[in-house]
Write a protein that holds these residues in place. Structure first.
Motif, PDB file in Angstrom:
ATOM      1  N   ASP A  57      -2.798   8.038   6.849  1.00  0.00           N
ATOM      2  CA  ASP A  57      -3.009   8.381   8.255  1.00  0.00           C
ATOM      3  C   ASP A  57      -4.381   9.015   8.419  1.00  0.00           C
ATOM      4  N   GLY A  58      -5.297   8.277   9.052  1.00  0.00           N
ATOM      5  CA  GLY A  58      -6.653   8.774   9.239  1.00  0.00           C
ATOM      6  C   GLY A  58      -6.894   9.404  10.591  1.00  0.00           C
ATOM      7  N   THR A  59      -5.822   9.654  11.353  1.00  0.00           N
ATOM      8  CA  THR A  59      -5.988  10.345  12.628  1.00  0.00           C
ATOM      9  C   THR A  59      -6.183  11.843  12.379  1.00  0.00           C
ATOM     10  N   GLY A  78     -13.492   6.817   8.537  1.00  0.00           N
ATOM     11  CA  GLY A  78     -13.150   5.723   7.631  1.00  0.00           C
ATOM     12  C   GLY A  78     -12.236   6.122   6.498  1.00  0.00           C
ATOM     13  N   TYR A  79     -11.404   7.129   6.713  1.00  0.00           N
ATOM     14  CA  TYR A  79     -10.541   7.630   5.633  1.00  0.00           C
ATOM     15  C   TYR A  79      -9.616   6.547   5.097  1.00  0.00           C
ATOM     16  N   VAL A  80      -8.945   5.808   5.968  1.00  0.00           N
ATOM     17  CA  VAL A  80      -7.978   4.803   5.529  1.00  0.00           C
ATOM     18  C   VAL A  80      -8.664   3.709   4.726  1.00  0.00           C
ATOM     19  N   PRO A 132      -9.385   0.702  11.021  1.00  0.00           N
ATOM     20  CA  PRO A 132      -7.998   1.116  10.743  1.00  0.00           C
ATOM     21  C   PRO A 132      -7.867   2.636  10.682  1.00  0.00           C
ATOM     22  N   LEU A 133      -6.886   3.146  11.409  1.00  0.00           N
ATOM     23  CA  LEU A 133      -6.616   4.585  11.414  1.00  0.00           C
ATOM     24  C   LEU A 133      -5.305   4.937  10.724  1.00  0.00           C
TER      25      LEU A 133
END
Length: 227
Positions: A75-77, A92-94, A155-156
């Motif tokens: 979950d990159g939120t 861009g974590y995911v 993608p988040l």
């Protein structure tokens, strides 16, 4: 007051040899520990019966490699990152985490213990651990479902489902991988090498080993040893 227990994340460590020796060359820690995981053992029996005979108990055949099924979420939120104790501004974590997961479980490596030191590619040997649980095996399949995106299409949030199978290859065999394949008239030696090692560049060694005259067509139906 007793100190709070430290949160331990489920971790995948990657090794380049089937004995899991040396330091892992890559690792991947789940963002959130799974609420459950599944392991499966399968024992094979021969249940065939001779016609006209009385019912006989099944005869033991073999124990198949055990399975380990795992699902987790990235979950990159801002909410997801904060819940995981990370900075809520990680762009861009995911995408980064999926790349790290691929490196730890799928990207081909060469065996550091191989006596021949030849670069026969294979997916990493994975050691998955969490608490008292330890599983050693290789990735069989993985499915990634993206469920949330930014306005730019980044993608988040993603859900990953992965299946691993156990088993440690025999190192003496793995040092010099060989496989005997049935060749047909249309087979080429580079094609057979690709099937075994994912790399057709070893075809010259195969041609020499098998005494073949034509690497494009080994010649009819027969056995070809591919290293």
């Amino acid at each position: 007051m007793p100190s709070a227990a430290k949160l331990v994340k489920m971790t995948i460590e990657s090794f380049d040899n089937p004995k899991y020796t040396g330091n892992p060359y890559a690792s991947f820690a789940l963002m959130f520990n799974p609420s459950s995981y599944e392991t499966k053992w399968l024992v094979k029996y021969d249940k065939s019966q001779v016609s006209g005979s009385n019912m006989n108990p099944p005869e033991y055949n073999r124990v198949s490699p055990s399975d380990f099924d795992l699902s987790f979420t990235l979950d990159g939120t801002g909410v997801g990152l904060a819940a995981a104790g990370r900075k809520s501004t990680e762009a861009g974590y995911v995408v980064k985490e999926l790349a790290a997961f691929r490196k730890a479980t799928l990207d081909y490596v060469s065996d550091s213990t191989a006596k021949s030191r030849k670069k026969y590619g294979h997916p990493p040997f994975c050691k998955i651990s969490w608490g008292t649980f330890v599983f050693r095996g290789v990735l069989e399949d993985a499915k990634i479902t993206h469920t949330l995106f930014s306005k730019e299409g980044i993608p988040l949030r993603a859900k990953v489902s992965a299946k691993f199978i156990s088993g440690i290859a025999n190192v003496s065999t793995y040092d010099k991988p060989e496989k005997v394949l049935k060749s047909i008239e249309t087979d080429s030696v580079p094609g057979l090498c690709t099937v075994v090692s994912g790399d057709p560049k070893h075809f010259e060694e195969v041609v020499k080993e098998n005494g073949l005259r034509n690497f494009r067509k080994p010649g009819g139906v027969g056995s070809v040893k591919v290293k």
